[in-house]
Design an enzyme around this catalytic site. Structure first.
Site, PDB file in Angstrom:
ATOM      1  N   LYS A 120     -17.105  13.657  -7.627  1.00  0.00           N
ATOM      2  CA  LYS A 120     -16.178  14.770  -7.836  1.00  0.00           C
ATOM      3  C   LYS A 120     -16.258  15.222  -9.305  1.00  0.00           C
ATOM      4  O   LYS A 120     -17.090  16.054  -9.623  1.00  0.00           O
ATOM      5  CB  LYS A 120     -14.783  14.361  -7.366  1.00  0.00           C
ATOM      6  N   SER A 175       0.834  -1.200   0.000  1.00  0.00           N
ATOM      7  CA  SER A 175       0.000   0.000   0.000  1.00  0.00           C
ATOM      8  C   SER A 175       0.875   1.258   0.000  1.00  0.00           C
ATOM      9  O   SER A 175       1.812   1.367   0.808  1.00  0.00           O
ATOM     10  CB  SER A 175      -0.877  -0.056   1.261  1.00  0.00           C
ATOM     11  N   THR A 210      -5.837  15.254   7.958  1.00  0.00           N
ATOM     12  CA  THR A 210      -5.923  15.133   6.496  1.00  0.00           C
ATOM     13  C   THR A 210      -4.537  15.305   5.875  1.00  0.00           C
ATOM     14  O   THR A 210      -4.195  14.654   4.882  1.00  0.00           O
ATOM     15  CB  THR A 210      -6.912  16.184   5.937  1.00  0.00           C
ATOM     16  N   THR A 260     -26.647  -2.506   2.553  1.00  0.00           N
ATOM     17  CA  THR A 260     -27.033  -1.093   2.566  1.00  0.00           C
ATOM     18  C   THR A 260     -27.877  -0.772   1.338  1.00  0.00           C
ATOM     19  O   THR A 260     -27.720  -1.395   0.280  1.00  0.00           O
ATOM     20  CB  THR A 260     -25.783  -0.177   2.653  1.00  0.00           C
ATOM     21  N   THR A 261     -28.769   0.174   1.504  1.00  0.00           N
ATOM     22  CA  THR A 261     -29.674   0.550   0.413  1.00  0.00           C
ATOM     23  C   THR A 261     -28.887   1.075  -0.788  1.00  0.00           C
ATOM     24  O   THR A 261     -27.919   1.816  -0.627  1.00  0.00           O
ATOM     25  CB  THR A 261     -30.666   1.620   0.930  1.00  0.00           C
TER      26      THR A 261
HETATM   27  N1  PLP Z   1     -10.479   8.063  -2.487  1.00  0.00           N
HETATM   28  C1  PLP Z   1      -9.833   9.240  -2.383  1.00  0.00           C
HETATM   29  C2  PLP Z   1      -8.420   9.314  -2.829  1.00  0.00           C
HETATM   30  C3  PLP Z   1     -10.490  10.377  -1.863  1.00  0.00           C
HETATM   31  O1  PLP Z   1      -9.838  11.540  -1.760  1.00  0.00           O
HETATM   32  C4  PLP Z   1     -11.850  10.270  -1.475  1.00  0.00           C
HETATM   33  C5  PLP Z   1     -12.598  11.434  -0.959  1.00  0.00           C
HETATM   34  O2  PLP Z   1     -12.196  12.560  -0.985  1.00  0.00           O
HETATM   35  C6  PLP Z   1     -12.469   9.035  -1.588  1.00  0.00           C
HETATM   36  C7  PLP Z   1     -11.761   7.950  -2.090  1.00  0.00           C
HETATM   37  C8  PLP Z   1     -13.881   8.867  -1.187  1.00  0.00           C
HETATM   38  O3  PLP Z   1     -14.741   9.238  -2.224  1.00  0.00           O
HETATM   39  P1  PLP Z   1     -16.224   9.731  -1.922  1.00  0.00           P
HETATM   40  O4  PLP Z   1     -16.127  11.180  -1.568  1.00  0.00           O
HETATM   41  O5  PLP Z   1     -16.979   9.443  -3.156  1.00  0.00           O
HETATM   42  O6  PLP Z   1     -16.699   8.917  -0.751  1.00  0.00           O
END
Ligand code: PLP
Length: 431
Positions: free
Chosen positions: A267, A157, A382, A296-297
């Site tokens: 996005k 990873s 973050t 989940t729905t």
């Molecule tokens: N993967 C990455 C790299 C992200 O930055 C994000 C959210 O910002 C996600 C997955 C999750 O996507 P979603 O916002 O559709 O849940």
């Protein structure tokens, strides 16, 4: 029959109940710790205005509203307000209603969802697609289920993978090794050490905080050499890169070499939901074994139809992608010319470094209150502590006048708060 008690006479509990224990103290304590670390988050109360992207209404804490310019939306192309997308949503909601009616296990598939999965499979040149309620869920469910189904799987990873991928790795229960961010030599070292073992490489194409790009083709080449599988998160690239919006793997001509391509509908496509695309057997296995899919729905049909309209539109139109890249480049150039500490990136993401949580929030507050510009501060966890920043995401609709206004507002904010300029920030980083 007794009269029903008026709602006003029922006083809501102010504390969690529990044999005299003050459970509330735990929650207050946790919040106080966040405040103490200067990373308590406040979300602005915003209402977007369809047809006027990137303008929105900001409702202040006192209830008064004013117009602001949003500079931090991940609806990168404004597709959430595109007439074809809005029309698909409203027309399908009128025809099918709002909800999906349950999990797909209980209520079956809805036709718009089946059509969307076909559209996504075609976008990435794969046999099948599987849609989840968000990109987060698609990673968490996708990675964990795929890895669990591979005997004795070792997961490799990238160190900067998104939290949803880390959770997917964790939920798999499989052994993992973390390779240094985008470091091919380190990844190869780990692959050699894992010789003879099943391995799954999980990584992103565009890393959303630093705006850098993975060497997707070179990672695929390593995977092929050492017999590993690849899982690529294209969340910040789908709709935005590639001839039909298939992402960085499409742009680099290596889509067919990636085993699983994951993306979001939230996005670049401006809606909500997430997905994986891969072989028919892999998608069917995840559909059959992933609890976060089964229990989940499903995504509502109107959302599925809107997302499909967005994907279809961006497959045939590159005008938005071209304008997006052009305006991002112009924004970077203007901010750099003003001496602001813009982290150099190869993508549409424009991070302006602050390096302190409190100052980052103060800058964001000042921009909103004084300049009617909304940029959410990005703090730990973050990004690592000391790398707090304003993350700016120009869209095709951020024109030259807005770029000029942003530049002037940032310069005034930097002066008022005495924030470090580019020279100081990057000299310190180089030490
Ligand atoms: N993967 C990455 C790299 C992200 O930055 C994000 C959210 O910002 C996600 C997955 C999750 O996507 P979603 O916002 O559709 O849940």
């Amino acid at each position: 029959m007794p009269e029903p008690r008026p709602a006003a006479s029922i006083s809501p509990p102010t504390q969690c109940q529990g044999s005299g224990t003050d459970y509330e103290a735990h929650f207050r304590g946790a919040l106080e710790r966040l405040h103490g670390e200067r990373r308590y988050r406040v979300f602005a109360d915003i209402e977007r205005i369809a047809g006027r992207f990137p303008i929105a209404h900001w409702r202040r804490p006192d209830g008064a509203t004013s117009e602001i310019t949003v500079w931090c939306s991940n609806d990168y192309l404004g597709m959430g307000q595109h007439p074809e997308v809005v029309a698909a949503l409203t027309e399908t909601a009128r025809r099918c209603g709002v909800g999906a009616g349950g999990t797909r296990n209980i209520a079956g598939n809805t036709s718009p969802l089946v059509d969307l999965e076909r559209e996504l499979a075609d976008l990435h040149g794969k046999e099948a697609g599987l849609v989840f309620t968000s990109g987060y869920v698609s990673n968490q469910a996708g990675i964990s289920t795929i890895a669990k189904l591979i005997p004795d799987c070792l997961i490799l990873s990238d160190a900067l993978n998104h939290n949803s991928m880390i959770e997917g790795v964790r939920h798999s229960g499989c052994e993992k090794r973390v390779f240094r961010h985008n470091d091919l030599a380190h990844l190869e070292e780990l692959l050699i050490a894992a010789a003879g073992r099943n391995a799954l490489i999980v990584f992103e194409s565009v890393y959303s905080m630093d705006g850098d790009v993975a060497p997707v083709g070179a990672i695929c080449a390593l995977a092929e050499r050492y017999g590993a599988m690849t899982y690529l998160d294209e969340v910040h690239a789908v709709g935005l890169y590639g001839r039909r919006g298939g992402g960085i793997a499409e742009r680099d001509g290596v889509m067919h070499r990636v085993d699983v391509i994951e993306g979001t509908l939230a996005k670049g496509f401006g809606c909500v939901g997430g997905y994986i695309t891969a072989s028919a057997a892999l998608c069917d296995a995840v559909r059959s074994f992933a609890p976060a899919f089964i229990f989940t729905t499903a995504l509502p049909p109107a959302i599925a139809a809107a997302a499909r309209a967005s994907v279809r539109y961006l497959k045939r139109s590159s005008a938005e992608r071209d304008a997006h890249q052009r305006q991002a480049a112009r924004t970077k150039a203007a901010l750099e010319a003003a001496g602001l500490p813009v982290l150099p990136t190869d993508t549409h993401i424009v991070p302006v470094m602050v390096g302190d949580a409190e100052l980052c929030k103060a800058a964001a507050d000042h921009l909103l209150e004084r300049h009617a510009i909304y940029i959410q501060p990005i703090n730990y966890p973050t990004v690592p502590r000391g790398t707090e920043r304003l993350r700016i995401t120009p869209s095709p609709f951020h024109d030259e006048a807005r770029i000029a206004a942003l530049t002037a507002a940032l310069v005034e904010t930097w002066d008022t708060l005495d924030l470090p300029r580019a020279g100081a920030v990057f000299a310190q980083a180089a030490e």
